[in-house]
Scaffold this active site. Structure first.
Site, PDB file in Angstrom:
ATOM      1  N   GLY A   1    -126.347  -1.668  -8.648  1.00 44.41           N
ATOM      2  CA  GLY A   1    -125.307  -1.804  -7.783  1.00 44.41           C
ATOM      3  C   GLY A   1    -123.887  -2.252  -8.267  1.00 44.41           C
ATOM      4  N   GLN A   2    -122.822  -2.039  -7.788  1.00 48.32           N
ATOM      5  CA  GLN A   2    -121.358  -2.455  -8.414  1.00 48.32           C
ATOM      6  C   GLN A   2    -121.454  -4.133  -8.620  1.00 48.32           C
ATOM      7  OE1 GLN A   2    -117.865  -0.174  -6.610  1.00 48.32           O
ATOM      8  NE2 GLN A   2    -119.237  -0.239  -4.917  1.00 48.32           N
TER       9      GLN A   2
ATOM     10  N   ASP B   1    -138.614  -4.091  -5.776  1.00 47.41           N
ATOM     11  CA  ASP B   1    -138.209  -3.206  -4.540  1.00 47.41           C
ATOM     12  C   ASP B   1    -138.747  -3.913  -3.372  1.00 47.41           C
ATOM     13  OD1 ASP B   1    -138.009  -0.995  -2.913  1.00 47.41           O
ATOM     14  OD2 ASP B   1    -139.159   0.430  -4.170  1.00 47.41           O
TER      15      ASP B   1
ATOM     16  N   ALA C   1    -128.893  -4.079  -1.477  1.00 46.03           N
ATOM     17  CA  ALA C   1    -128.592  -3.674   0.181  1.00 46.03           C
ATOM     18  C   ALA C   1    -128.827  -2.309   0.563  1.00 46.03           C
ATOM     19  CB  ALA C   1    -127.435  -4.346   0.570  1.00 46.03           C
TER      20      ALA C   1
ATOM     21  N   THR D   1    -126.432   0.432   1.675  1.00 47.69           N
ATOM     22  CA  THR D   1    -125.214   0.255   2.041  1.00 47.69           C
ATOM     23  C   THR D   1    -124.803   1.754   2.444  1.00 47.69           C
ATOM     24  OG1 THR D   1    -124.821   0.954  -0.369  1.00 47.69           O
ATOM     25  CG2 THR D   1    -124.575  -1.637   0.277  1.00 47.69           C
TER      26      THR D   1
ATOM     27  N   THR E   1    -121.335  -8.542   4.582  1.00 45.78           N
ATOM     28  CA  THR E   1    -120.361  -7.489   4.819  1.00 45.78           C
ATOM     29  C   THR E   1    -119.570  -7.841   5.855  1.00 45.78           C
ATOM     30  OG1 THR E   1    -119.925  -5.157   5.218  1.00 45.78           O
ATOM     31  CG2 THR E   1    -121.963  -6.106   6.109  1.00 45.78           C
ATOM     32  N   ASP E   2    -118.122  -7.343   5.999  1.00 41.21           N
ATOM     33  CA  ASP E   2    -117.369  -7.304   7.263  1.00 41.21           C
ATOM     34  C   ASP E   2    -117.818  -6.406   8.378  1.00 41.21           C
ATOM     35  OD1 ASP E   2    -116.903  -5.128   5.553  1.00 41.21           O
ATOM     36  OD2 ASP E   2    -114.910  -4.862   6.254  1.00 41.21           O
TER      37      ASP E   2
ATOM     38  N   TYR F   1    -126.070  -0.258   9.960  1.00 46.55           N
ATOM     39  CA  TYR F   1    -125.876  -1.215   8.841  1.00 46.55           C
ATOM     40  C   TYR F   1    -125.476  -2.201   9.200  1.00 46.55           C
ATOM     41  CZ  TYR F   1    -123.181  -2.595   4.818  1.00 46.55           C
ATOM     42  OH  TYR F   1    -122.721  -3.334   3.771  1.00 46.55           O
TER      43      TYR F   1
ATOM     44  N   LYS G   1    -127.407  -5.789   8.505  1.00 46.80           N
ATOM     45  CA  LYS G   1    -126.747  -7.083   7.484  1.00 46.80           C
ATOM     46  C   LYS G   1    -126.649  -8.516   8.410  1.00 46.80           C
ATOM     47  CE  LYS G   1    -125.421  -6.796   3.876  1.00 46.80           C
ATOM     48  NZ  LYS G   1    -126.204  -7.371   2.645  1.00 46.80           N
TER      49      LYS G   1
END
Length: 300
Positions: free
Chosen positions: A16-17, A39, A63, A65, A104-105, A128, A132
């Site tokens: 991920g980023q 995993d 996550a 996403t 997350t928002d 999503y 979350k």
């Protein structure tokens, strides 16, 4: 109790980023792990990774996403966004080590009309966002030393994200249509990784106190629409010799998606500044740095 200044920090979500940004930070303590070695669909791999790495702290940046795909894959999104983080939190509680969990928002419905603070009621409108939120609740219920960072509109030079999509589209199309009635906080994954490392430094230098636990908003300073983010991204690309397309502002109704996006999910990030002294950079500056990282030096 302070965080030891040595020992590995396990980062979950290797591809991920945010995990990539942490891996590229140069901090020798960062140990990134992800599928297939860890995993969430195979809980035994989570326990095995914890035993193998023996971390002094865990960062969960993994996550589901894919916001639209989650609508049709509820069970998989739940395992990734609720059940896996809950297991991590229980394992961290057993070891009495801190956990930083990225959220997350999208836990908000975007109808408040002003930036959300951490204590505002959540009301997710998507699978999503709901999974979350359930992940947040499960993490906080399982572990007293959990820190949750809600972030938004994450982009970087790596992986799939809006900034890279706009750079690719701007090179191919003379006109782009981008939604201009959704508001949020563009956030560089590099800036978010830097904030996490600053939290690490704080936990090394200060004894843990109960007021450190809980939810924080951690997003780029300033807000934008997707149209504004596209315009700034492509203006920066033009400084690198890329063509500057026409960017038309459209409405959400003009670009329907399976999952409803929040119209205004701006986050107020004052608590992160108050408790840890951290405020992420202004988003336009970070977009410029990211575009330079992707495209190279500017054209003279």
């Amino acid at each position: 109790m302070r965080l030891p200044k040595d020992g590995p920090i396990m980062v979950v979500g290797r591809s991920g980023q945010v995990a990539t940004a942490l891996a590229r930070s140069g901090n020798p303590r960062i140990r990134c792990v992800g599928r297939p070695d860890l995993d969430f669909d195979r809980p035994e791999t989570v326990t095995a990774a914890m035993e193998a790495i023996n971390p002094v702290m865990v960062v969960n940046a993994a996550a589901w996403t894919a916001v639209d795909a989650a609508e049709d894959h509820v069970e998989a999104a739940t395992r990734a966004n609720r059940d896996g983080p809950a297991l991590l939190a229980r394992l961290c509680a057993q070891r009495d080590i801190p956990l930083v969990h990225i959220s997350t928002d999208y836990v908000f419905d975007g109808r408040k009309g002003s930036p959300y603070v951490e204590s505002d009621p959540t009301c997710p409108r998507t699978v999503y966002g709901r999974t979350k939120r359930e992940g947040e609740e499960a993490v906080l219920a399982a572990h007293a030393r959990a820190i949750i960072l809600r972030t938004a509109w994450v982009y970087s030079a790596h992986g799939k994200n809006f900034v890279k999509t706009m750079l690719n589209a701007g090179e191919k199309h003379p006109t782009l249509r981008v939604v201009g009635d959704q508001h949020g906080n563009p956030t560089s994954a590099t800036d978010l990784a830097d904030a996490i490392l600053k939290i690490v430094a704080c936990l090394e230098s200060r004894d843990w106190s109960e007021d450190m636990a809980g939810i924080y908003h951690a997003a780029g300073t300033g807000d934008a629409t997707w149209h504004e983010l596209a315009r700034v991204t492509l203006h920066e690309a033009a400084r690198h010799g890329r063509p500057m397309p026409e960017i038309l502002s459209i409405t959400t109704a003009d670009w329907p998606t399976p999952a409803e996006r929040p119209a205004d999910s701006r986050l107020a990030c004052d608590r992160l500044s108050t408790v840890f002294g951290i405020r992420l950079p202004e988003w336009r500056q970070s977009v410029a740095r990211t575009v330079t990282e992707i495209l190279g030096p500017t054209v003279s």
